[in-house]
Design a protein around this motif. Structure first.
Motif, PDB file in Angstrom:
ATOM      1  N   UNK A 121       0.806  -1.224   0.000  1.00 39.28           N
ATOM      2  CA  UNK A 121       0.000   0.000   0.000  1.00 39.28           C
ATOM      3  C   UNK A 121       0.840   1.275   0.000  1.00 39.28           C
ATOM      4  N   UNK A 122       2.123   1.167   0.280  1.00 34.76           N
ATOM      5  CA  UNK A 122       2.973   2.351   0.429  1.00 34.76           C
ATOM      6  C   UNK A 122       2.996   3.294  -0.777  1.00 34.76           C
ATOM      7  N   UNK A 123       3.008   2.790  -2.025  1.00 32.00           N
ATOM      8  CA  UNK A 123       3.092   3.717  -3.156  1.00 32.00           C
ATOM      9  C   UNK A 123       1.957   4.730  -3.215  1.00 32.00           C
ATOM     10  N   UNK A 124       0.803   4.385  -2.664  1.00 29.06           N
ATOM     11  CA  UNK A 124      -0.318   5.306  -2.698  1.00 29.06           C
ATOM     12  C   UNK A 124      -0.062   6.550  -1.854  1.00 29.06           C
ATOM     13  N   UNK A 125       0.896   6.462  -0.926  1.00 30.97           N
ATOM     14  CA  UNK A 125       1.212   7.603  -0.065  1.00 30.97           C
ATOM     15  C   UNK A 125       2.563   8.232  -0.381  1.00 30.97           C
ATOM     16  N   UNK A 126       3.516   7.434  -0.811  1.00 28.31           N
ATOM     17  CA  UNK A 126       4.903   7.908  -0.900  1.00 28.31           C
ATOM     18  C   UNK A 126       5.117   8.985  -1.949  1.00 28.31           C
ATOM     19  N   UNK A 127       4.460   8.869  -3.103  1.00 33.20           N
ATOM     20  CA  UNK A 127       4.648   9.857  -4.170  1.00 33.20           C
ATOM     21  C   UNK A 127       4.169  11.232  -3.711  1.00 33.20           C
ATOM     22  N   UNK A 128       2.962  11.295  -3.180  1.00 34.25           N
ATOM     23  CA  UNK A 128       2.420  12.576  -2.711  1.00 34.25           C
ATOM     24  C   UNK A 128       3.269  13.150  -1.584  1.00 34.25           C
ATOM     25  N   UNK A 144      -1.114  14.796   8.246  1.00 31.27           N
ATOM     26  CA  UNK A 144      -1.050  13.391   7.850  1.00 31.27           C
ATOM     27  C   UNK A 144      -0.357  12.570   8.924  1.00 31.27           C
ATOM     28  N   UNK A 145       0.737  13.094   9.444  1.00 35.01           N
ATOM     29  CA  UNK A 145       1.488  12.395  10.488  1.00 35.01           C
ATOM     30  C   UNK A 145       0.644  12.206  11.746  1.00 35.01           C
ATOM     31  N   UNK A 146      -0.134  13.220  12.098  1.00 39.88           N
ATOM     32  CA  UNK A 146      -0.971  13.127  13.293  1.00 39.88           C
ATOM     33  C   UNK A 146      -2.025  12.032  13.143  1.00 39.88           C
ATOM     34  N   UNK A 180      -2.336   6.846   6.682  1.00 41.26           N
ATOM     35  CA  UNK A 180      -1.527   7.814   5.930  1.00 41.26           C
ATOM     36  C   UNK A 180      -2.062   7.989   4.510  1.00 41.26           C
ATOM     37  N   UNK A 181      -2.387   6.883   3.865  1.00 40.80           N
ATOM     38  CA  UNK A 181      -2.937   6.947   2.504  1.00 40.80           C
ATOM     39  C   UNK A 181      -4.240   7.742   2.469  1.00 40.80           C
ATOM     40  N   UNK A 182      -5.113   7.505   3.429  1.00 40.83           N
ATOM     41  CA  UNK A 182      -6.408   8.195   3.464  1.00 40.83           C
ATOM     42  C   UNK A 182      -6.236   9.684   3.793  1.00 40.83           C
ATOM     43  N   UNK A 183      -5.326   9.999   4.721  1.00 37.56           N
ATOM     44  CA  UNK A 183      -5.139  11.392   5.122  1.00 37.56           C
ATOM     45  C   UNK A 183      -4.499  12.235   4.029  1.00 37.56           C
ATOM     46  N   UNK A 184      -3.752  11.606   3.127  1.00 36.67           N
ATOM     47  CA  UNK A 184      -3.083  12.339   2.046  1.00 36.67           C
ATOM     48  C   UNK A 184      -4.018  12.700   0.900  1.00 36.67           C
ATOM     49  N   UNK A 185      -5.172  12.091   0.833  1.00 27.78           N
ATOM     50  CA  UNK A 185      -6.081  12.323  -0.296  1.00 27.78           C
ATOM     51  C   UNK A 185      -6.420  13.808  -0.483  1.00 27.78           C
TER      52      UNK A 185
END
Length: 486
Positions: A121-128, A144-146, A180-185
């Motif tokens: 699942x990491x790629x969905x967050x790492x690019x952004x 996002x970190x929080x 993290x993925x959801x918070x970055x959207x």
């Protein structure tokens, strides 16, 4: 520069808040889980950390360093990232049984499989996230970190109470990534294309291949202590050594994210403007060591009190490992920005040589000098760090045009400040009653030592003094403006 200071300020408080939460979780786990259970997770997560290097393939650094990002470059970066991540995640999942058999620790198998799911699942967050770092968007990253920290902490604590043991940390890792993925959207950059592509992958792969060896060796170097100790010793020793290492690096847990935030992007931009990289790295290192070396000195003086307050009596056997790790950490801090600077000037592969020397030295010294105690193992790690130091000095002189004399001139104020605070802390501890509880020893010592540190900075003319004054001035001006507005 003002924007960077603002981003660093936000990042510091965000990472400090996350660190405080993680410390609280670790305190809870240290009292609920055994050293062996924590050791099993430590032995497993090291392989995931190594796999991260191959999964990233230098894409994050590429996105932060590239002077102009086109749609084709962004799509290619996504294509490379997703391809490498999913292939490695599949290999990790299918290889979980083998890891359990090789270490003779069956509990590693389910842990590895859960970590592999999160890895996919990491790629969905790492690019952004990499693009937000490029833009120094620390406020968005703080949110996002929080969110991810809260999700991870609640999952870990709940499952540990329910008796999941080692698996509570594995499921917390997965919850962290999902959150993290959801918070970055909401913060996804508008210019980032949705679909990946491999049509223009060569530029990404070329940079990735240059940095892959260096990053891989760095990850293996960080992981090899747990691997070697797990093989030569046992899971309990891994847990104790891991706890000693986390205590020694407590400063980097608190401020490490801020110290390295946007370093590749910032040094790259300075390099593109024609500014001398060596002088920039020396100044950054002086600022970092002005805090880090003092923190290490105080950790040495109050090691027993810190262990007792944070983790409890059953972790006191980890203290013998701290001496060698403190020296190794102090030396390593001198070259903290070295990999980022090499990546910034387009030569990330050059950092591979000192990493390779350190890695081979750790393996050789472990088999030659390890006597079965974590004390001897800590000095194995320290000796290997010292062996690679001359190579780092020579490379900095050649590629950053910065001689060792200039490095010493930049670092002598930090050395003086650390020595003054070390002596002051030792005298203060001797003056306190021996019957005083460890937590009160730390609390009573905090304010006088903070004052001594600040006075030492001023006496030595440390460049950190100006940075402190600028931050204080900015805070005072904002407070006055709000007061006038109200």
């Amino acid at each position: 520069m003002a924007d960077i200071r603002r981003s660093l300020f936000i990042n510091f408080f965000a990472s400090s808040g996350g660190t405080m939460v993680n410390f609280a979780v670790n305190l809870f786990l240290a009292r609920l889980l055994s050293p062996a259970e924590i050791g099993v997770y430590s032995m497993t997560i090291v392989f995931v950390n190594i796999a991260h290097i191959f999964q990233d393939f230098g894409v994050a650094s590429y996105l932060q360093r590239e002077q102009e990002l086109t749609q084709e470059k962004l799509r290619a970066a996504k294509g490379v990232f997703f391809t490498s991540s999913w292939l490695i995640a599949a290999a990790m999942y299918s290889g979980g049984d083998w890891f359990g058999r090789w270490f003779n620790e069956p509990q590693m198998t389910p842990v590895m499989k859960v970590l592999a799911i999160g890895f996919a699942l990491l790629p969905f967050a790492s690019i952004s996230s990499a693009l937000l770092t490029r833009e120094f968007a620390a406020g968005k990253q703080a949110w996002v970190s929080a969110v991810s920290t809260v999700a991870s902490s609640l999952t870990c604590i709940s499952l540990a109470i329910m008796g999941f043991g080692t698996m509570s940390m594995a499921w917390a890792y997965l919850a962290n990534i999902i959150a993290c993925c959801l918070a970055l959207i909401p913060f996804r950059p508008k210019y980032l294309p949705w679909l990946p592509s491999l049509r223009h992958w060569r530029d990404v792969v070329h940079f990735g291949m240059s940095s892959l060896l260096t990053n891989c060796l760095g990850a293996v170097n960080n992981s090899i202590p747990d691997i070697l100790l797990g093989k030569l010793g046992n899971a309990t020793q891994v847990g104790l050594f891991s706890r000693a290492n986390s205590t020694v690096t407590i400063f980097f847990h608190i401020a490490g994210s801020t110290a390295n935030y946007g370093s590749v992007s910032y040094i790259s931009q300075a390099h593109h403007r024609g500014e001398p990289v060596g002088a920039l790295v020396n100044k950054a290192t002086a600022l970092l060591t002005g805090i880090a070396w003092t923190a290490l000195a105080l950790t040495y003086v109050f090691s027993t009190e810190i262990i007792l307050v944070l983790y409890g009596e059953k972790w006191l056997p980890s203290i013998p490992a701290m001496d060698g790790l403190l020296v190794a950490c102090a030396v390593g801090t001198m070259f903290n920005y070295y990999p980022a600077a090499m990546a910034a000037i387009g030569k990330p592969y050059l950092a591979a040589l000192p990493s390779a020397i350190t890695l081979l030295s750790r393996i050789a010294f472990a088999f030659a000098l390890f006597d079965g105690s974590i004390w001897s193992f800590s000095w194995v790690i320290c000796a290997a760090t010292l062996v690679a130091t001359p190579v780092l000095i020579v490379q900095q002189r050649i590629y950053f045009h910065c001689g060792f004399t200039a490095v010493l001139a930049a670092l002598w104020p930090s050395t003086a400040v650390a020595i003054i605070c070390l002596i002051g802390a030792a005298l203060l501890k001797m003056a306190l009653p021996a019957s005083l509880a460890p937590i009160f020893v730390l609390l009573v010592s905090a304010l006088p030592l903070a004052c001594l540190w600040y006075l030492s900075l001023r006496m030595t003319g440390h460049p950190l003094t100006d940075e402190i004054h600028k931050v204080a001035s900015g805070l005072r001006m904002r407070a006055e403006q709000r007061w006038k507005t109200n």
